[in-house]
Design a protein around this motif. Structure first.
Motif, PDB file in Angstrom:
ATOM      1  N   THR A 240       9.536 110.435  24.960  1.00 13.63           N
ATOM      2  CA  THR A 240       8.525 109.503  24.442  1.00 13.63           C
ATOM      3  C   THR A 240       8.351 108.280  25.328  1.00 13.63           C
ATOM      4  O   THR A 240       7.628 107.345  24.977  1.00 13.63           O
ATOM      5  N   GLY A 241       9.024 108.252  26.486  1.00 18.27           N
ATOM      6  CA  GLY A 241       8.850 107.132  27.405  1.00 18.27           C
ATOM      7  C   GLY A 241      10.164 106.462  27.759  1.00 18.27           C
ATOM      8  O   GLY A 241      11.246 106.912  27.387  1.00 18.27           O
ATOM      9  N   ARG A 242      10.049 105.379  28.487  1.00 23.08           N
ATOM     10  CA  ARG A 242      11.227 104.665  28.944  1.00 23.08           C
ATOM     11  C   ARG A 242      11.904 103.909  27.796  1.00 23.08           C
ATOM     12  O   ARG A 242      11.231 103.293  26.983  1.00 23.08           O
ATOM     13  N   ARG A 243      13.229 103.976  27.805  1.00 20.82           N
ATOM     14  CA  ARG A 243      14.025 103.241  26.845  1.00 20.82           C
ATOM     15  C   ARG A 243      15.124 102.474  27.584  1.00 20.82           C
ATOM     16  O   ARG A 243      15.374 102.724  28.763  1.00 20.82           O
ATOM     17  N   TYR A 244      15.774 101.549  26.877  1.00 25.60           N
ATOM     18  CA  TYR A 244      16.813 100.726  27.502  1.00 25.60           C
ATOM     19  C   TYR A 244      18.109 100.793  26.672  1.00 25.60           C
ATOM     20  O   TYR A 244      18.086 100.878  25.448  1.00 25.60           O
ATOM     21  N   ARG A 245      19.202 100.757  27.441  1.00 29.88           N
ATOM     22  CA  ARG A 245      20.513 100.718  26.798  1.00 29.88           C
ATOM     23  C   ARG A 245      21.262  99.469  27.267  1.00 29.88           C
ATOM     24  O   ARG A 245      21.031  98.973  28.379  1.00 29.88           O
ATOM     25  N   VAL A 246      22.143  98.996  26.390  1.00 34.62           N
ATOM     26  CA  VAL A 246      23.005  97.856  26.727  1.00 34.62           C
ATOM     27  C   VAL A 246      24.441  98.349  26.794  1.00 34.62           C
ATOM     28  O   VAL A 246      24.970  98.863  25.800  1.00 34.62           O
ATOM     29  N   ARG A 247      25.046  98.197  27.978  1.00 31.40           N
ATOM     30  CA  ARG A 247      26.460  98.561  28.129  1.00 31.40           C
ATOM     31  C   ARG A 247      27.285  97.276  28.035  1.00 31.40           C
ATOM     32  O   ARG A 247      26.938  96.249  28.621  1.00 31.40           O
ATOM     33  N   TYR A 248      28.362  97.339  27.250  1.00 27.54           N
ATOM     34  CA  TYR A 248      29.215  96.143  27.110  1.00 27.54           C
ATOM     35  C   TYR A 248      30.623  96.563  26.730  1.00 27.54           C
ATOM     36  O   TYR A 248      30.864  97.713  26.347  1.00 27.54           O
ATOM     37  N   ARG A 249      31.524  95.620  26.843  1.00 32.46           N
ATOM     38  CA  ARG A 249      32.911  95.868  26.450  1.00 32.46           C
ATOM     39  C   ARG A 249      33.204  95.134  25.139  1.00 32.46           C
ATOM     40  O   ARG A 249      32.759  94.008  24.942  1.00 32.46           O
ATOM     41  N   THR A 250      33.941  95.809  24.294  1.00 32.95           N
ATOM     42  CA  THR A 250      34.360  95.187  23.038  1.00 32.95           C
ATOM     43  C   THR A 250      35.483  94.197  23.347  1.00 32.95           C
ATOM     44  O   THR A 250      36.052  94.215  24.459  1.00 32.95           O
ATOM     45  N   PRO A 251      35.845  93.322  22.381  1.00 34.19           N
ATOM     46  CA  PRO A 251      36.935  92.373  22.616  1.00 34.19           C
ATOM     47  C   PRO A 251      38.256  93.036  23.005  1.00 34.19           C
ATOM     48  O   PRO A 251      39.086  92.411  23.673  1.00 34.19           O
ATOM     49  N   ASP A 252      38.472  94.295  22.593  1.00 29.77           N
ATOM     50  CA  ASP A 252      39.708  94.979  22.976  1.00 29.77           C
ATOM     51  C   ASP A 252      39.523  95.793  24.258  1.00 29.77           C
ATOM     52  O   ASP A 252      40.298  96.702  24.541  1.00 29.77           O
ATOM     53  N   ARG A 253      38.447  95.476  25.015  1.00 35.10           N
ATOM     54  CA  ARG A 253      38.181  96.009  26.359  1.00 35.10           C
ATOM     55  C   ARG A 253      37.726  97.458  26.364  1.00 35.10           C
ATOM     56  O   ARG A 253      37.731  98.126  27.397  1.00 35.10           O
ATOM     57  N   ARG A 254      37.252  97.976  25.254  1.00 37.00           N
ATOM     58  CA  ARG A 254      36.697  99.324  25.231  1.00 37.00           C
ATOM     59  C   ARG A 254      35.244  99.283  25.711  1.00 37.00           C
ATOM     60  O   ARG A 254      34.478  98.407  25.323  1.00 37.00           O
ATOM     61  N   GLN A 255      34.871 100.282  26.543  1.00 36.62           N
ATOM     62  CA  GLN A 255      33.493 100.386  27.023  1.00 36.62           C
ATOM     63  C   GLN A 255      32.631 101.081  25.968  1.00 36.62           C
ATOM     64  O   GLN A 255      33.018 102.115  25.418  1.00 36.62           O
ATOM     65  N   THR A 256      31.485 100.535  25.652  1.00 32.97           N
ATOM     66  CA  THR A 256      30.574 101.145  24.694  1.00 32.97           C
ATOM     67  C   THR A 256      29.156 100.749  25.045  1.00 32.97           C
ATOM     68  O   THR A 256      28.927  99.965  25.986  1.00 32.97           O
ATOM     69  N   ASP A 257      28.209 101.289  24.305  1.00 36.10           N
ATOM     70  CA  ASP A 257      26.818 100.907  24.562  1.00 36.10           C
ATOM     71  C   ASP A 257      25.976 101.062  23.307  1.00 36.10           C
ATOM     72  O   ASP A 257      26.398 101.669  22.324  1.00 36.10           O
ATOM     73  N   LYS A 258      24.803 100.467  23.366  1.00 39.32           N
ATOM     74  CA  LYS A 258      23.804 100.631  22.306  1.00 39.32           C
ATOM     75  C   LYS A 258      22.497 100.941  23.003  1.00 39.32           C
ATOM     76  O   LYS A 258      22.060 100.206  23.887  1.00 39.32           O
TER      77      LYS A 258
END
Length: 375
Positions: free
Chosen positions: A11-29
């Motif tokens: 359906t087109g271009r989308r964006y994700r946010v990559r970040y680390r949680t306070p306990d240093r785990r990598q995740t994204d939304k």
């Protein structure tokens, strides 16, 4: 530091946010339709981490129902009678409305509307109990860092109007006892102030006939039907309650032919007596207590009103608030005054009379009288 990346979808271009949680785990939304929205979210993530307010989005998806089941199971410290009312409030009023809702989706305005709707049909006591259950569950969610604040706090609740106590006189109490088939039980309740569960839980060995004392160590609570749970008295405090000499023969009759561990006031089948409500439930038959009230020509009341009667008769006989507190097993004298403030009105009159008498015996009193007469 949070970063923003683009990716392509059907359906087109989308964006994700990559970040680390306070306990240093990598995740994204992912799933942002504009880069601006993604960057705004990235900024809020960093700010919330700096402030110590970050909450894992996965934790916010737990429902009120899931937390509620855990919350009910953790109420083991509650007295059986209290737990029963709490479970009922959860099952009847809270779970049907809030069970499927994620805790992060609960809004103050929605809770306020729910309370207002309940208040139109239910008593203030019922509304406050239901709101209290929901609020406590959400407070647990705050402590677990699933939500930042409790959306049930600050909701305006209906004011509870205290029910007027029913007090019987000595004559009325004895008339009620004579009209019932349980005269000893009625008089013990009316002169000692025992709670119903405390009275039906008494054993023969709890009675000291030499000192005319009843030792209150346990409380039998009817859960459902013939099922009773036995625990400690309210506030978990044991106490010794005196009974007047004119009840000695009636109490002695209850003790005859019984072993020490036998119930003092057993039910028809030998077990605990069920609480006498308005009706027994068997085809709408009146309970023994209701029938006795009608035969004695007394107004409608509950068996708990005999506890109020005991307080009234004790105060009328000259007992002070501390003695009444100990007899009833209240947590404090302040609680006794809050519940039975109307019984101590005469004490207020006595205070004024005593002050007037003391004033008249002082030089100030004589001087004031002389000034008033113009001498």
């Amino acid at each position: 530091m949070a970063t923003v990346e683009s990716y392509e979808t059907k359906t087109g271009r989308r964006y994700r946010v990559r970040y680390r949680t306070p306990d240093r785990r990598q995740t994204d939304k992912r799933g942002f339709t504009t880069k601006r929205d993604a960057e705004r979210f990235a900024r809020t993530i960093e700010v919330s981490k700096d402030r110590g307010e970050w909450i894992d989005p996965a934790d916010t998806r737990v429902t009120v129902g899931e937390l509620g089941e855990w919350w009910i199971a953790s109420r083991s410290s509650l007295k059986p009678s209290t737990l029963r009312t709490v479970e009922s409030a959860w099952r009847v009023h809270v779970e049907p409305r809030w069970g499927p809702v994620p805790v992060s989706d609960v809004r103050f305005s929605a809770v306020e509307a729910w309370v207002a709707e309940l208040a139109r049909e239910k008593s203030p006591t019922t509304v406050k109990r239901a709101h209290g259950v929901l609020s406590s569950i959400l407070a647990s969610a705050v402590r677990d860092r699933r939500i930042l604040a409790n959306p049930a706090e600050g909701v305006s609740l209906p004011r509870k109007v205290a029910k007027a106590h029913v007090y019987l006189s000595h004559v009325q109490l004895h008339a009620l006892a004579a009209a019932s088939d349980r005269p000893a039980l009625v008089l013990v309740l009316g002169y000692t102030g025992l709670r119903w569960g405390e009275a039906i839980g008494l054993r023969v060995k709890d009675v000291d006939t030499a000192r005319r004392r009843i030792r209150v160590e346990r409380n039998a609570v009817q859960i459902t039907g013939a099922r009773f749970e036995v625990g400690t008295p309210k506030s978990h405090k044991q106490r010794s309650v005196p009974y007047p000499a004119f009840l000695a023969s009636l109490v002695a009759e209850q003790l005859e032919g019984k072993a020490e561990d036998d119930l003092l006031f057993p039910g028809r089948t030998g077990g605990f007596q069920p609480r006498p409500n308005l009706f027994t439930g068997d085809g709408g038959t009146r309970s023994w207590f209701t029938a006795a009230l009608e035969r004695a020509g007394l107004p409608k009341m509950t068996v708990h009103d005999l506890r109020h009667t005991a307080a009234s008769l004790a105060v009328a006989s000259g007992a002070n608030v501390k003695a009444v507190q100990r007899m009833l097993g209240h947590a404090s004298a302040a609680m006794t005054l809050d519940v039975y403030a109307d019984l101590f009105d005469d004490d207020l009159e006595a205070v004024a009379t005593s002050l007037d008498h003391a004033f008249s015996q002082t030089n100030v009193g004589r001087t004031w009288a002389e000034c008033a007469s113009g001498e």
